[in-house]
Design a protein around this motif. Structure first.
Motif, mmCIF file in Angstrom:
data_model
loop_
_atom_site.group_PDB
_atom_site.id
_atom_site.type_symbol
_atom_site.label_atom_id
_atom_site.label_comp_id
_atom_site.label_asym_id
_atom_site.label_seq_id
_atom_site.Cartn_x
_atom_site.Cartn_y
_atom_site.Cartn_z
ATOM 1 N N ILE A 155 0.882 -1.146 -0.027
ATOM 2 C CA ILE A 155 -0.002 -0.017 0.036
ATOM 3 C C ILE A 155 0.834 1.259 0.037
ATOM 4 C CG2 ILE A 155 -1.590 1.071 1.363
ATOM 5 C CD1 ILE A 155 -2.821 -1.374 2.346
ATOM 6 N N ILE A 156 1.937 1.212 0.915
ATOM 7 C CA ILE A 156 2.684 2.250 1.048
ATOM 8 C C ILE A 156 3.653 2.452 -0.463
ATOM 9 C CG2 ILE A 156 4.888 3.294 1.892
ATOM 10 C CD1 ILE A 156 4.279 1.786 4.522
ATOM 11 N N LEU A 157 3.867 1.346 -1.115
ATOM 12 C CA LEU A 157 4.610 1.409 -2.356
ATOM 13 C C LEU A 157 3.834 2.006 -3.406
ATOM 14 C CD1 LEU A 157 6.761 -1.900 -2.152
ATOM 15 C CD2 LEU A 157 7.552 0.720 -2.226
ATOM 16 N N PHE A 158 2.249 1.723 -3.391
ATOM 17 C CA PHE A 158 1.218 2.038 -4.259
ATOM 18 C C PHE A 158 1.294 3.604 -4.365
ATOM 19 C CE2 PHE A 158 -3.267 3.154 -5.142
ATOM 20 C CZ PHE A 158 -3.227 2.781 -6.454
ATOM 21 N N PHE A 159 1.193 4.128 -3.200
ATOM 22 C CA PHE A 159 0.981 5.480 -2.818
ATOM 23 C C PHE A 159 2.274 6.519 -3.269
ATOM 24 C CE2 PHE A 159 -2.470 4.369 0.153
ATOM 25 C CZ PHE A 159 -3.689 5.158 -0.620
ATOM 26 N N CYS A 160 3.523 5.567 -3.271
ATOM 27 C CA CYS A 160 4.723 6.221 -3.512
ATOM 28 C C CYS A 160 4.738 6.463 -4.994
ATOM 29 C CB CYS A 160 5.917 5.428 -2.909
ATOM 30 S SG CYS A 160 6.246 5.682 -1.335
ATOM 31 N N GLY A 161 4.131 5.214 -5.673
ATOM 32 C CA GLY A 161 3.995 5.336 -7.047
ATOM 33 C C GLY A 161 3.274 6.468 -7.688
ATOM 34 N N LEU A 162 2.022 6.736 -6.920
ATOM 35 C CA LEU A 162 1.079 7.739 -7.393
ATOM 36 C C LEU A 162 1.876 9.215 -7.230
ATOM 37 C CD1 LEU A 162 -2.291 6.450 -5.877
ATOM 38 C CD2 LEU A 162 -1.516 6.233 -8.501
ATOM 39 N N ILE A 163 2.546 9.104 -6.208
ATOM 40 C CA ILE A 163 3.138 10.526 -5.606
ATOM 41 C C ILE A 163 4.130 10.800 -6.846
ATOM 42 C CG2 ILE A 163 4.464 11.775 -4.144
ATOM 43 C CD1 ILE A 163 3.072 10.350 -1.938
ATOM 44 N N LEU A 164 4.983 9.913 -7.166
ATOM 45 C CA LEU A 164 6.109 10.051 -8.090
ATOM 46 C C LEU A 164 5.545 10.304 -9.299
ATOM 47 C CD1 LEU A 164 8.769 7.671 -6.579
ATOM 48 C CD2 LEU A 164 8.692 9.944 -6.316
ATOM 49 N N ASN A 165 4.455 9.826 -9.710
ATOM 50 C CA ASN A 165 3.887 9.755 -11.202
ATOM 51 C C ASN A 165 3.287 11.300 -11.245
ATOM 52 O OD1 ASN A 165 2.803 9.490 -13.679
ATOM 53 N ND2 ASN A 165 2.219 7.498 -13.342
ATOM 54 N N ARG A 166 3.993 12.205 -12.045
ATOM 55 C CA ARG A 166 3.555 13.426 -12.446
ATOM 56 C C ARG A 166 2.226 13.587 -12.977
ATOM 57 N NH1 ARG A 166 3.300 17.606 -16.065
ATOM 58 N NH2 ARG A 166 3.872 19.500 -15.602
ATOM 59 N N GLN A 167 1.970 12.583 -13.798
ATOM 60 C CA GLN A 167 0.544 12.572 -14.416
ATOM 61 C C GLN A 167 -0.546 12.278 -13.513
ATOM 62 O OE1 GLN A 167 0.555 9.684 -17.758
ATOM 63 N NE2 GLN A 167 1.174 11.227 -18.933
ATOM 64 N N SER A 168 -0.452 11.882 -12.327
ATOM 65 C CA SER A 168 -1.629 11.775 -11.321
ATOM 66 C C SER A 168 -2.103 12.940 -10.940
ATOM 67 C CB SER A 168 -1.061 11.197 -10.063
ATOM 68 O OG SER A 168 -0.361 9.759 -10.317
ATOM 69 N N LEU A 169 -1.268 14.123 -10.861
ATOM 70 C CA LEU A 169 -1.753 15.476 -10.344
ATOM 71 C C LEU A 169 -2.418 16.041 -11.927
ATOM 72 C CD1 LEU A 169 -2.117 17.904 -8.469
ATOM 73 C CD2 LEU A 169 0.195 18.775 -9.276
ATOM 74 N N VAL A 170 -1.840 15.790 -13.052
ATOM 75 C CA VAL A 170 -2.337 16.165 -14.180
ATOM 76 C C VAL A 170 -3.763 15.836 -14.575
ATOM 77 C CG1 VAL A 170 -1.981 16.536 -16.714
ATOM 78 C CG2 VAL A 170 0.047 16.717 -15.076
ATOM 79 N N MET A 171 -3.841 14.449 -14.203
ATOM 80 C CA MET A 171 -5.094 13.988 -14.606
ATOM 81 C C MET A 171 -6.164 14.491 -13.519
ATOM 82 S SD MET A 171 -6.163 10.076 -13.642
ATOM 83 C CE MET A 171 -6.360 10.584 -11.863
ATOM 84 N N LEU A 172 -5.944 14.689 -12.435
ATOM 85 C CA LEU A 172 -6.728 15.058 -11.199
ATOM 86 C C LEU A 172 -7.107 16.497 -11.863
ATOM 87 C CD1 LEU A 172 -5.375 13.877 -7.848
ATOM 88 C CD2 LEU A 172 -7.359 12.931 -8.986
ATOM 89 N N GLU A 173 -6.116 17.367 -11.974
ATOM 90 C CA GLU A 173 -6.593 18.741 -12.376
ATOM 91 C C GLU A 173 -7.449 18.555 -13.638
ATOM 92 O OE1 GLU A 173 -2.782 20.687 -13.140
ATOM 93 O OE2 GLU A 173 -2.606 21.135 -10.915
ATOM 94 N N GLU A 174 -7.093 17.826 -14.656
ATOM 95 C CA GLU A 174 -8.045 17.812 -15.964
ATOM 96 C C GLU A 174 -9.345 17.362 -15.624
ATOM 97 O OE1 GLU A 174 -9.116 17.685 -20.022
ATOM 98 O OE2 GLU A 174 -7.629 18.852 -18.838
ATOM 99 N N TRP A 175 -9.541 16.421 -14.487
ATOM 100 C CA TRP A 175 -10.852 15.815 -14.036
ATOM 101 C C TRP A 175 -11.757 16.596 -13.523
ATOM 102 C CZ3 TRP A 175 -12.213 13.176 -9.091
ATOM 103 C CH2 TRP A 175 -13.736 12.685 -9.025
ATOM 104 N N ARG A 176 -10.963 17.507 -12.561
ATOM 105 C CA ARG A 176 -11.528 18.533 -11.742
ATOM 106 C C ARG A 176 -11.962 20.047 -12.208
ATOM 107 N NH1 ARG A 176 -14.973 17.343 -8.025
ATOM 108 N NH2 ARG A 176 -14.159 19.534 -7.135
ATOM 109 N N ARG A 177 -11.288 20.299 -13.248
ATOM 110 C CA ARG A 177 -11.373 21.649 -14.070
ATOM 111 C C ARG A 177 -12.715 21.685 -14.473
ATOM 112 N NH1 ARG A 177 -11.477 22.172 -19.389
ATOM 113 N NH2 ARG A 177 -10.847 20.322 -20.738
ATOM 114 N N PRO A 178 -13.099 23.285 -14.343
ATOM 115 C CA PRO A 178 -14.418 23.540 -14.937
ATOM 116 C C PRO A 178 -14.455 23.040 -16.520
ATOM 117 C CG PRO A 178 -13.531 25.233 -13.502
ATOM 118 C CD PRO A 178 -12.517 24.183 -13.818
ATOM 119 N N GLN A 179 -15.374 23.138 -17.033
ATOM 120 C CA GLN A 179 -15.897 22.753 -18.760
ATOM 121 C C GLN A 179 -15.126 24.061 -19.379
ATOM 122 O OE1 GLN A 179 -16.802 20.042 -19.734
ATOM 123 N NE2 GLN A 179 -16.963 20.652 -21.732
ATOM 124 N N GLY A 180 -15.573 25.108 -19.197
ATOM 125 C CA GLY A 180 -15.149 26.232 -19.831
ATOM 126 C C GLY A 180 -15.435 26.217 -21.461
#
Length: 306
Positions: free
Chosen positions: A61-86
């Motif tokens: 579980i710790i390694l899984f979250f480390c993989g998510l943290i180190l993956n830059r696309q995780s934040l990019v995906m969340l921003e794309e999912w949460r951004r307004p439609q515009g």
């Protein structure tokens, strides 16, 4: 300095390869961590299962979250999912592709840890030694139920005086290790077959949709990087203008420190083009807010027309 800039640009343009390398390093680190880890089962009926399963599943579980943290696309995906439609629509296929890619990479190290622990067998022996049916093994026939549970709990501990030369302990340990290794090899075989099928069945699906999702996934990542670079450059030039304006009365002293100030009416090369007439904090905040809430559509022709 140029060499570091080239390395940075390579990492930016090959983020997928870099993430594959990071996942491989995490997998190797998980194996190294387990081999250097001193596994000591408590050999107590009420703690064996919690300790064994904890060692088997908490580090993944710790390694899984480390993989998510180190993956830059995780934040990019969340921003794309949460951004307004515009003014730019959100493509759910691209978000699903990014999520699938992120999860696949983040699961590599945890799966390696679980397979290594199963092939080693210590965790499973510690966790389930007390759950073995004592009737299957010689040596537990004339022993009370409480004593049987205590003896089974001490199976992982080879240094215990009562169990050091016990054939029953060796039989239970061998039995659980066989089950553990069989489970580990089965999981590995299932994963290999699943990867094989996914690899060879992919051409059977719509390749155009896959290429589009991959292209726009890379585009979103690259757009975010270039936007951050543009923001850094704009911040530098804007801070430069603000500082020059603040120290306008100290022109001679600043010149003595080899900090050249442009004469009145002159501007730094390229500064005017980037600042685009922005003169205060409210305008900068309005621009950033517009970028977030009303991202421009992916149509370059409209920009030329405007």
């Amino acid at each position: 300095m140029d060499r570091f800039r080239m390395i940075f640009q390579y990492f930016q343009s090959n983020s997928e390869s870099v993430m594959n390398g990071i996942c491989g390093l995490l997998a190797l680190a998980s194996v190294k961590m387990y081999t250097s880890f001193d596994f000591s089962c408590p050999c107590l009926p009420q703690y064996n299962m919690a300790y064994g399963l904890g060692v088997m599943f908490i580090p993944p579980i710790i390694l899984f979250f480390c993989g998510l943290i180190l993956n830059r696309q995780s934040l990019v995906m969340l921003e794309e999912w949460r951004r307004p439609q515009g003014r730019r629509k959100k493509d759910l296929a691209v978000i699903r592709y990014m999520c699938s890619s992120i999860m696949q990479r983040a699961m590599v190290a945890p799966v390696v840890w679980i397979i290594v622990t199963l092939l080693d067998g210590k965790c499973l022996i510690c966790a389930f030694s007390g759950s073995v049916d004592p009737k299957k093994f010689v040596g537990f026939a004339n022993v009370s139920t409480v004593q049987v549970q205590q003896l089974l709990a001490k199976v992982p501990c080879k240094d215990e005086e009562l169990m050091r030369n016990s054939t029953s302990r060796k039989a239970v340990s061998r039995y659980l290790r066989c089950w553990s290794q069989a489970l580990g090899w089965s999981i590995l075989l299932i994963l290999i077959i699943a990867a094989f099928l996914a690899r060879w069945l992919r051409p059977c699906f719509n390749q155009a949709t896959l290429l589009q999702a991959r292209h726009w996934s890379n585009y979103i990542d690259m757009e975010q990087k270039i936007f951050e670079e543009a923001c850094c450059e704009h911040s530098r030039l804007f801070a430069h203008k603000c500082i020059l304006h603040f120290f306008e009365s100290m022109r001679q002293e600043i010149k003595l420190h080899s900090f050249s100030l442009p004469r009145e009416g002159e501007r730094a090369e390229g500064e005017e083009d980037l600042l685009q007439g922005i003169t205060d904090q409210d305008q900068v905040n309005k621009l950033l807010k517009t970028w977030y809430y009303e991202k421009p559509p992916l149509d370059v022709s409209q920009a030329h027309q405007r």
